[in-house]
Design a protein around this motif. Structure first.
Motif, PDB file in Angstrom:
ATOM      1  N   MET A   1      -5.100  -6.382  10.463  1.00 28.31           N
ATOM      2  CA  MET A   1      -4.778  -5.188   9.680  1.00 28.31           C
ATOM      3  C   MET A   1      -6.037  -4.410   9.377  1.00 28.31           C
ATOM      4  SD  MET A   1      -4.058  -6.897   5.934  1.00 28.31           S
ATOM      5  CE  MET A   1      -2.710  -7.853   6.525  1.00 28.31           C
ATOM      6  N   GLN A   2      -5.847  -3.156   9.004  1.00 24.39           N
ATOM      7  CA  GLN A   2      -6.944  -2.311   8.551  1.00 24.39           C
ATOM      8  C   GLN A   2      -6.937  -2.364   7.023  1.00 24.39           C
ATOM      9  OE1 GLN A   2      -9.123  -0.674  10.586  1.00 24.39           O
ATOM     10  NE2 GLN A   2      -8.035  -1.552  12.331  1.00 24.39           N
ATOM     11  N   LEU A   3      -8.043  -2.778   6.452  1.00 24.15           N
ATOM     12  CA  LEU A   3      -8.170  -2.900   5.007  1.00 24.15           C
ATOM     13  C   LEU A   3      -9.125  -1.822   4.515  1.00 24.15           C
ATOM     14  CD1 LEU A   3      -7.309  -4.853   2.672  1.00 24.15           C
ATOM     15  CD2 LEU A   3      -9.468  -6.022   3.043  1.00 24.15           C
ATOM     16  N   GLU A   4      -8.641  -0.986   3.605  1.00 27.01           N
ATOM     17  CA  GLU A   4      -9.494   0.057   3.031  1.00 27.01           C
ATOM     18  C   GLU A   4     -10.231  -0.543   1.839  1.00 27.01           C
ATOM     19  OE1 GLU A   4      -9.209   4.776   2.024  1.00 27.01           O
ATOM     20  OE2 GLU A   4      -7.487   3.548   1.477  1.00 27.01           O
ATOM     21  N   VAL A   5     -11.556  -0.626   1.963  1.00 30.45           N
ATOM     22  CA  VAL A   5     -12.354  -1.259   0.913  1.00 30.45           C
ATOM     23  C   VAL A   5     -12.949  -0.250  -0.058  1.00 30.45           C
ATOM     24  CG1 VAL A   5     -12.828  -3.390   2.156  1.00 30.45           C
ATOM     25  CG2 VAL A   5     -14.314  -1.427   2.502  1.00 30.45           C
ATOM     26  N   SER A   6     -13.092   0.986   0.383  1.00 29.49           N
ATOM     27  CA  SER A   6     -13.451   2.115  -0.476  1.00 29.49           C
ATOM     28  C   SER A   6     -12.898   3.345   0.243  1.00 29.49           C
ATOM     29  CB  SER A   6     -14.967   2.199  -0.688  1.00 29.49           C
ATOM     30  OG  SER A   6     -15.635   2.462   0.511  1.00 29.49           O
ATOM     31  N   PRO A   7     -12.719   4.459  -0.451  1.00 32.01           N
ATOM     32  CA  PRO A   7     -12.081   5.618   0.196  1.00 32.01           C
ATOM     33  C   PRO A   7     -12.734   5.984   1.530  1.00 32.01           C
ATOM     34  CG  PRO A   7     -12.314   6.002  -2.154  1.00 32.01           C
ATOM     35  CD  PRO A   7     -13.035   4.722  -1.842  1.00 32.01           C
ATOM     36  N   GLY A   8     -11.934   5.908   2.592  1.00 33.64           N
ATOM     37  CA  GLY A   8     -12.402   6.268   3.923  1.00 33.64           C
ATOM     38  C   GLY A   8     -13.176   5.178   4.646  1.00 33.64           C
ATOM     39  N   SER A   9     -13.308   3.989   4.055  1.00 29.36           N
ATOM     40  CA  SER A   9     -14.056   2.892   4.665  1.00 29.36           C
ATOM     41  C   SER A   9     -13.086   1.738   4.953  1.00 29.36           C
ATOM     42  CB  SER A   9     -15.156   2.445   3.709  1.00 29.36           C
ATOM     43  OG  SER A   9     -15.936   1.437   4.303  1.00 29.36           O
ATOM     44  N   TYR A  10     -12.972   1.365   6.238  1.00 28.31           N
ATOM     45  CA  TYR A  10     -11.962   0.391   6.657  1.00 28.31           C
ATOM     46  C   TYR A  10     -12.597  -0.817   7.350  1.00 28.31           C
ATOM     47  CZ  TYR A  10      -9.210   4.588   5.980  1.00 28.31           C
ATOM     48  OH  TYR A  10      -8.661   5.716   5.440  1.00 28.31           O
ATOM     49  N   LEU A  11     -11.979  -1.968   7.166  1.00 25.66           N
ATOM     50  CA  LEU A  11     -12.372  -3.195   7.854  1.00 25.66           C
ATOM     51  C   LEU A  11     -11.155  -3.710   8.612  1.00 25.66           C
ATOM     52  CD1 LEU A  11     -14.211  -5.155   5.008  1.00 25.66           C
ATOM     53  CD2 LEU A  11     -15.273  -3.970   6.915  1.00 25.66           C
ATOM     54  N   LYS A  12     -11.377  -4.188   9.829  1.00 23.98           N
ATOM     55  CA  LYS A  12     -10.305  -4.848  10.563  1.00 23.98           C
ATOM     56  C   LYS A  12     -10.407  -6.332  10.241  1.00 23.98           C
ATOM     57  CE  LYS A  12      -8.435  -5.620  15.177  1.00 23.98           C
ATOM     58  NZ  LYS A  12      -8.580  -5.362  16.618  1.00 23.98           N
ATOM     59  N   ILE A  13      -9.335  -6.900   9.663  1.00 26.59           N
ATOM     60  CA  ILE A  13      -9.363  -8.310   9.286  1.00 26.59           C
ATOM     61  C   ILE A  13      -8.121  -9.020   9.815  1.00 26.59           C
ATOM     62  CG2 ILE A  13     -10.676  -7.875   7.169  1.00 26.59           C
ATOM     63  CD1 ILE A  13      -7.978  -8.500   5.690  1.00 26.59           C
ATOM     64  N   GLU A  14      -8.232 -10.328   9.924  1.00 28.10           N
ATOM     65  CA  GLU A  14      -7.091 -11.163  10.287  1.00 28.10           C
ATOM     66  C   GLU A  14      -6.213 -11.341   9.055  1.00 28.10           C
ATOM     67  OE1 GLU A  14      -6.384 -12.703  13.305  1.00 28.10           O
ATOM     68  OE2 GLU A  14      -8.082 -11.629  14.171  1.00 28.10           O
ATOM     69  N   LYS A  15      -4.901 -11.356   9.265  1.00 28.44           N
ATOM     70  CA  LYS A  15      -3.987 -11.620   8.146  1.00 28.44           C
ATOM     71  C   LYS A  15      -4.289 -12.978   7.523  1.00 28.44           C
ATOM     72  CE  LYS A  15       0.454  -9.312   8.583  1.00 28.44           C
ATOM     73  NZ  LYS A  15       1.884  -9.527   8.854  1.00 28.44           N
ATOM     74  N   SER A  16      -4.658 -13.935   8.360  1.00 29.80           N
ATOM     75  CA  SER A  16      -4.928 -15.289   7.872  1.00 29.80           C
ATOM     76  C   SER A  16      -6.157 -15.345   6.973  1.00 29.80           C
ATOM     77  CB  SER A  16      -5.085 -16.254   9.042  1.00 29.80           C
ATOM     78  OG  SER A  16      -6.162 -15.848   9.865  1.00 29.80           O
ATOM     79  N   ALA A  17      -6.953 -14.260   6.921  1.00 27.71           N
ATOM     80  CA  ALA A  17      -8.144 -14.229   6.076  1.00 27.71           C
ATOM     81  C   ALA A  17      -7.825 -13.794   4.650  1.00 27.71           C
ATOM     82  CB  ALA A  17      -9.195 -13.292   6.678  1.00 27.71           C
ATOM     83  N   LEU A  18      -6.546 -13.541   4.358  1.00 27.86           N
ATOM     84  CA  LEU A  18      -6.173 -13.153   3.004  1.00 27.86           C
ATOM     85  C   LEU A  18      -5.951 -14.385   2.142  1.00 27.86           C
ATOM     86  CD1 LEU A  18      -3.662 -10.246   3.670  1.00 27.86           C
ATOM     87  CD2 LEU A  18      -6.060 -10.094   3.023  1.00 27.86           C
ATOM     88  N   SER A  19      -6.324 -14.282   0.899  1.00 24.04           N
ATOM     89  CA  SER A  19      -6.113 -15.368  -0.057  1.00 24.04           C
ATOM     90  C   SER A  19      -4.867 -15.053  -0.875  1.00 24.04           C
ATOM     91  CB  SER A  19      -7.322 -15.510  -0.980  1.00 24.04           C
ATOM     92  OG  SER A  19      -6.992 -16.361  -2.060  1.00 24.04           O
ATOM     93  N   MET A  20      -3.826 -15.869  -0.710  1.00 23.96           N
ATOM     94  CA  MET A  20      -2.592 -15.657  -1.455  1.00 23.96           C
ATOM     95  C   MET A  20      -2.850 -15.818  -2.953  1.00 23.96           C
ATOM     96  SD  MET A  20       1.095 -17.588  -1.128  1.00 23.96           S
ATOM     97  CE  MET A  20       0.488 -19.155  -1.736  1.00 23.96           C
TER      98      MET A  20
END
Length: 112
Positions: A79-98
């Protein structure tokens, strides 16, 4: 010495194996309820958490990065994760902490 009498069981040693089997059975039951069952329940919750993610959700990665889901990619694994306005990181779904994501969402809820 009274411990050895308890483990010996009936005279002749015939009860020794049945006592051992009872102990092993009890150990398995305890192991199941304290280890196996909670792990399978957690796996079910994790799967439900992953399948319910959508654009706009605020999440936290296992590395501690906070962001908002901007887009779930077509492969459904990244997924594309927006970490600050206009700044995106491509991360694995499995890298999320429930756990961290749920704690962050609870903290963001307004108190009634």
């Amino acid at each position: 010495m009274h411990h050895s009498l308890f483990l010996m069981g009936a005279p002749g040693g015939g009860g020794n194996s049945s006592v051992l089997l009872i102990y092993l059975g009890l150990m398995f039951v305890v192991f199941y309820f304290f280890m196996i069952r909670p792990q399978s329940q957690k796996a079910k919750k994790q799967k439900a958490f992953m399948s319910n993610l959508q654009k706009g959700d605020k999440v936290v990665t296992i590395a501690g990065i906070h962001g908002t889901i901007y887009k779930i990619n077509d492969d459904n694994a990244t997924m594309q994760l927006e970490v600050s306005p206009g700044s995106y990181l491509k991360i694995e779904k499995s890298a999320l902490s429930m756990e961290w994501t749920m704690a962050q969402q609870k903290a963001a809820e307004p108190t009634k």
